[in-house]
Design a protein around this motif. Structure first.
Motif, PDB file in Angstrom:
ATOM      1  N   ARG A 150      45.413  42.584  52.703  1.00 20.58           N
ATOM      2  CA  ARG A 150      45.801  42.230  51.346  1.00 20.58           C
ATOM      3  C   ARG A 150      44.905  42.995  50.378  1.00 20.58           C
ATOM      4  O   ARG A 150      43.751  43.311  50.703  1.00 20.58           O
ATOM      5  N   VAL A 151      45.418  43.228  49.194  1.00 23.92           N
ATOM      6  CA  VAL A 151      44.625  43.852  48.142  1.00 23.92           C
ATOM      7  C   VAL A 151      44.733  43.000  46.889  1.00 23.92           C
ATOM      8  O   VAL A 151      45.836  42.637  46.464  1.00 23.92           O
ATOM      9  N   LEU A 152      43.580  42.665  46.322  1.00 28.56           N
ATOM     10  CA  LEU A 152      43.537  41.974  45.040  1.00 28.56           C
ATOM     11  C   LEU A 152      43.368  43.036  43.961  1.00 28.56           C
ATOM     12  O   LEU A 152      42.359  43.740  43.927  1.00 28.56           O
ATOM     13  N   PHE A 153      44.350  43.171  43.101  1.00 27.53           N
ATOM     14  CA  PHE A 153      44.320  44.154  42.022  1.00 27.53           C
ATOM     15  C   PHE A 153      43.785  43.481  40.763  1.00 27.53           C
ATOM     16  O   PHE A 153      44.290  42.425  40.344  1.00 27.53           O
ATOM     17  N   LEU A 154      42.762  44.084  40.159  1.00 26.16           N
ATOM     18  CA  LEU A 154      42.081  43.480  39.017  1.00 26.16           C
ATOM     19  C   LEU A 154      42.197  44.360  37.779  1.00 26.16           C
ATOM     20  O   LEU A 154      42.314  45.586  37.875  1.00 26.16           O
ATOM     21  N   ASP A 155      42.139  43.721  36.603  1.00 25.28           N
ATOM     22  CA  ASP A 155      42.152  44.486  35.351  1.00 25.28           C
ATOM     23  C   ASP A 155      40.728  44.844  34.945  1.00 25.28           C
ATOM     24  O   ASP A 155      39.767  44.583  35.687  1.00 25.28           O
ATOM     25  N   GLN A 156      40.562  45.389  33.758  1.00 28.70           N
ATOM     26  CA  GLN A 156      39.242  45.863  33.350  1.00 28.70           C
ATOM     27  C   GLN A 156      38.243  44.730  33.123  1.00 28.70           C
ATOM     28  O   GLN A 156      37.037  44.969  33.047  1.00 28.70           O
ATOM     29  N   ARG A 157      38.738  43.498  33.006  1.00 29.95           N
ATOM     30  CA  ARG A 157      37.843  42.332  32.903  1.00 29.95           C
ATOM     31  C   ARG A 157      37.708  41.608  34.233  1.00 29.95           C
ATOM     32  O   ARG A 157      37.214  40.495  34.301  1.00 29.95           O
ATOM     33  N   ASN A 158      38.132  42.278  35.300  1.00 29.50           N
ATOM     34  CA  ASN A 158      38.078  41.735  36.662  1.00 29.50           C
ATOM     35  C   ASN A 158      38.898  40.466  36.841  1.00 29.50           C
ATOM     36  O   ASN A 158      38.581  39.607  37.670  1.00 29.50           O
ATOM     37  N   ARG A 159      39.969  40.356  36.047  1.00 30.93           N
ATOM     38  CA  ARG A 159      40.909  39.249  36.224  1.00 30.93           C
ATOM     39  C   ARG A 159      41.982  39.664  37.226  1.00 30.93           C
ATOM     40  O   ARG A 159      42.378  40.831  37.274  1.00 30.93           O
ATOM     41  N   LEU A 160      42.431  38.699  38.015  1.00 32.66           N
ATOM     42  CA  LEU A 160      43.418  38.988  39.045  1.00 32.66           C
ATOM     43  C   LEU A 160      44.779  39.287  38.421  1.00 32.66           C
ATOM     44  O   LEU A 160      45.350  38.461  37.711  1.00 32.66           O
ATOM     45  N   ILE A 161      45.282  40.484  38.676  1.00 34.33           N
ATOM     46  CA  ILE A 161      46.626  40.862  38.244  1.00 34.33           C
ATOM     47  C   ILE A 161      47.630  40.520  39.329  1.00 34.33           C
ATOM     48  O   ILE A 161      48.693  39.947  39.070  1.00 34.33           O
ATOM     49  N   ALA A 162      47.304  40.878  40.568  1.00 37.64           N
ATOM     50  CA  ALA A 162      48.224  40.657  41.681  1.00 37.64           C
ATOM     51  C   ALA A 162      47.456  40.572  42.989  1.00 37.64           C
ATOM     52  O   ALA A 162      46.401  41.182  43.145  1.00 37.64           O
ATOM     53  N   ASP A 163      47.996  39.786  43.895  1.00 41.36           N
ATOM     54  CA  ASP A 163      47.494  39.687  45.266  1.00 41.36           C
ATOM     55  C   ASP A 163      48.659  40.061  46.156  1.00 41.36           C
ATOM     56  O   ASP A 163      49.660  39.344  46.214  1.00 41.36           O
ATOM     57  N   GLU A 164      48.562  41.185  46.847  1.00 39.20           N
ATOM     58  CA  GLU A 164      49.701  41.688  47.605  1.00 39.20           C
ATOM     59  C   GLU A 164      49.325  42.035  49.036  1.00 39.20           C
ATOM     60  O   GLU A 164      48.224  42.527  49.302  1.00 39.20           O
ATOM     61  N   VAL A 165      50.238  41.758  49.936  1.00 37.29           N
ATOM     62  CA  VAL A 165      50.084  42.155  51.336  1.00 37.29           C
ATOM     63  C   VAL A 165      50.574  43.590  51.467  1.00 37.29           C
ATOM     64  O   VAL A 165      51.731  43.880  51.172  1.00 37.29           O
ATOM     65  N   LEU A 166      49.695  44.476  51.898  1.00 36.48           N
ATOM     66  CA  LEU A 166      50.076  45.878  52.039  1.00 36.48           C
ATOM     67  C   LEU A 166      50.282  46.302  53.484  1.00 36.48           C
ATOM     68  O   LEU A 166      50.789  47.390  53.740  1.00 36.48           O
ATOM     69  N   ALA A 167      49.885  45.461  54.420  1.00 38.80           N
ATOM     70  CA  ALA A 167      50.091  45.834  55.829  1.00 38.80           C
ATOM     71  C   ALA A 167      50.042  44.606  56.724  1.00 38.80           C
ATOM     72  O   ALA A 167      49.233  43.701  56.508  1.00 38.80           O
ATOM     73  N   HIS A 168      50.926  44.585  57.710  1.00 37.36           N
ATOM     74  CA  HIS A 168      50.894  43.615  58.801  1.00 37.36           C
ATOM     75  C   HIS A 168      50.612  44.389  60.072  1.00 37.36           C
ATOM     76  O   HIS A 168      51.020  45.543  60.214  1.00 37.36           O
ATOM     77  N   GLY A 169      49.938  43.738  60.997  1.00 37.34           N
ATOM     78  CA  GLY A 169      49.610  44.460  62.226  1.00 37.34           C
ATOM     79  C   GLY A 169      49.716  43.594  63.452  1.00 37.34           C
ATOM     80  O   GLY A 169      50.501  42.654  63.517  1.00 37.34           O
ATOM     81  N   THR A 170      48.890  43.927  64.445  1.00 38.82           N
ATOM     82  CA  THR A 170      48.858  43.210  65.717  1.00 38.82           C
ATOM     83  C   THR A 170      47.687  42.234  65.680  1.00 38.82           C
ATOM     84  O   THR A 170      47.142  41.936  64.619  1.00 38.82           O
ATOM     85  N   VAL A 171      47.299  41.739  66.838  1.00 42.19           N
ATOM     86  CA  VAL A 171      46.202  40.780  66.890  1.00 42.19           C
ATOM     87  C   VAL A 171      44.865  41.413  66.537  1.00 42.19           C
ATOM     88  O   VAL A 171      43.906  40.716  66.223  1.00 42.19           O
TER      89      VAL A 171
END
Length: 248
Positions: A150-171
């Protein structure tokens, strides 16, 4: 013609519940449910055992069934109330007596819990609400059976803009593509990132691959003037910050 036998306990319980009051005189399943509701409302959720919480959830979803045996089977199978609620839908469908309605009820509770914890950090400076952030990420990732990036994308004040899953994998592996991550950061006008992934083994100790991936992403982000604040690895009840370990 013979009239069908009345069900006074159930009817009395339903009438009482419509008025917001338990019916202490009710017997059988209706009385049991009424007493559980009364205990919850009077003493709070800590007054209920794990199986009783699951039992209450399920009798809201399947009101005409005795849900106590199913609740106890869920505890036996998944170990706890939290384990049952966080279990994959496919695994829940394998529990005898639960059914689609019961499985959906448990997944709905999980979704509501995650939204509540996410609301605590959305549009807030996450670096100043670190405990809340870890609480949210633990709820989301600690029971996953495969790796998820997952990646937490932040703005210039370090506020959360989005939390997105960018990859799924194995165990033990999930593919990560820095170029895709940077493209998404530009789309969101993010100026900082927090990289997060889980270790399904429960041990959050970073591997050499984790460290190498972190440095690659940090370098890619720097070319676009995007700051990588940290890389968090979530285990089961434990988490690790690569920044705090001096590996970022």
């Amino acid at each position: 013609m013979r009239e069908p036998a009345a069900q006074p306990d159930l009817l009395q319980d339903e009438v009482s519940s419509r008025h917001g009051e338990p019916n202490p005189g009710a017997h059988g399943a209706a009385g049991h449910r009424s007493r559980l509701r009364a205990r919850l409302l009077k003493a709070g959720p800590d007054a209920l055992a794990d199986h009783e919480i699951l039992e209450m959830l399920l009798f809201l979803a399947v009101p005409r069934r005795d849900t106590k045996p199913v609740a106890k089977e869920l505890i036996r199978h998944f170990g706890s109330c939290a384990g049952a609620i966080a279990a994959p839908a496919e695994a829940l469908r394998g529990v005898e007596g639960l059914g689609e309605a019961g499985a959906a009820a448990l997944k709905l509770v999980q979704a509501a819990a995650l939204r509540l914890t996410r609301a605590e950090i959305t549009y807030r400076p996450v670096l100043n609400h670190w405990d809340r952030l870890i609480e949210y990420l633990t709820a989301v990732l600690s029971r996953e059976k495969t790796e998820q990036v997952r990646v937490l994308f932040l703005d210039q004040r370090n506020r959360l803009i989005a939390d997105e899953v960018l990859a799924h994998g194995t165990v033990n592996h999930a593919p990560v593509y820095p170029r895709e991550m940077m493209r998404r950061a530009l789309e969101l006008h993010a100026t900082a990132l927090i990289l997060v992934h889980n270790h399904p083994s429960g041990d959050p100790t970073p591997s050499e691959e984790d460290v190498a991936m972190t440095r690659e992403i940090k370098q890619a982000a720097a070319t676009l003037s995007v700051v990588l604040h940290d890389h968090l690895i979530i285990g089961n009840g434990r988490w690790i910050s690569l920044k705090r370990l001096g590996l970022l």
